[in-house]
Design a protein around this motif. Structure first.
Motif, short mmCIF file in Angstrom:
data_model
loop_
_atom_site.label_atom_id
_atom_site.label_comp_id
_atom_site.label_asym_id
_atom_site.label_seq_id
_atom_site.Cartn_x
_atom_site.Cartn_y
_atom_site.Cartn_z
N ALA A 11 3.38 5.74 -2.76
CA ALA A 11 4.46 6.58 -3.38
C ALA A 11 4.56 6.59 -4.86
O ALA A 11 5.09 7.66 -5.36
N VAL A 12 4.55 5.60 -5.66
CA VAL A 12 4.37 5.48 -6.77
C VAL A 12 3.26 6.64 -7.56
O VAL A 12 3.54 7.39 -8.25
N GLY A 51 0.91 -1.24 0.16
CA GLY A 51 0.00 0.08 0.06
C GLY A 51 0.87 1.33 -0.06
O GLY A 51 0.80 2.26 -0.76
N PHE A 52 1.89 1.18 0.96
CA PHE A 52 2.86 2.73 0.96
C PHE A 52 3.51 2.57 -0.55
O PHE A 52 3.59 3.69 -0.79
N ASN A 80 3.82 13.91 -9.36
CA ASN A 80 4.93 15.10 -9.47
C ASN A 80 5.54 15.10 -10.83
O ASN A 80 5.71 16.21 -11.52
N TRP A 81 5.70 13.72 -11.59
CA TRP A 81 6.12 13.95 -12.60
C TRP A 81 5.29 14.50 -13.86
O TRP A 81 5.57 15.39 -14.84
N VAL A 82 4.04 14.56 -13.80
CA VAL A 82 3.18 15.15 -14.76
C VAL A 82 3.09 16.52 -14.46
O VAL A 82 3.03 17.34 -15.17
N ALA A 83 3.15 17.01 -13.30
CA ALA A 83 3.01 18.28 -12.75
C ALA A 83 4.27 18.93 -13.39
O ALA A 83 4.31 20.13 -13.68
#
Length: 69
Positions: free
Chosen positions: A43-44, A38-39, A50-53
């Motif tokens: 995280a993914v 789950g963690f 973040n990569w898309v932003a």
């Protein structure tokens, strides 16, 4: 309609855990593994967002809005 409600209640009753299942001690290894998965999935998800932003900052409209113009 009564038959549909009865079918839904019966399906839900079969899917829920019984009192015996709730009182059993869970396997600690499975709990740790599910928590770690789950963690890792969370995280993914954060990294992908973040990569898309980061790729949208290269657009002039976003850069101008970010600078407050």
């Amino acid at each position: 309609m009564h038959t549909l409600e009865t079918a839904l209640v019966n399906y839900w009753a079969r899917k829920t855990l019984s009192e015996k299942d709730l009182m059993e001690t869970p396997d600690l290894g499975k709990v740790v593994l599910r928590t770690a998965i789950g963690f890792a999935a969370f995280a993914v998800l954060i990294l992908c967002l973040n990569w898309v932003a980061a790729s949208t900052i290269d657009r002039p409209q976003v850069a101008a809005a970010d600078q407050g113009v």
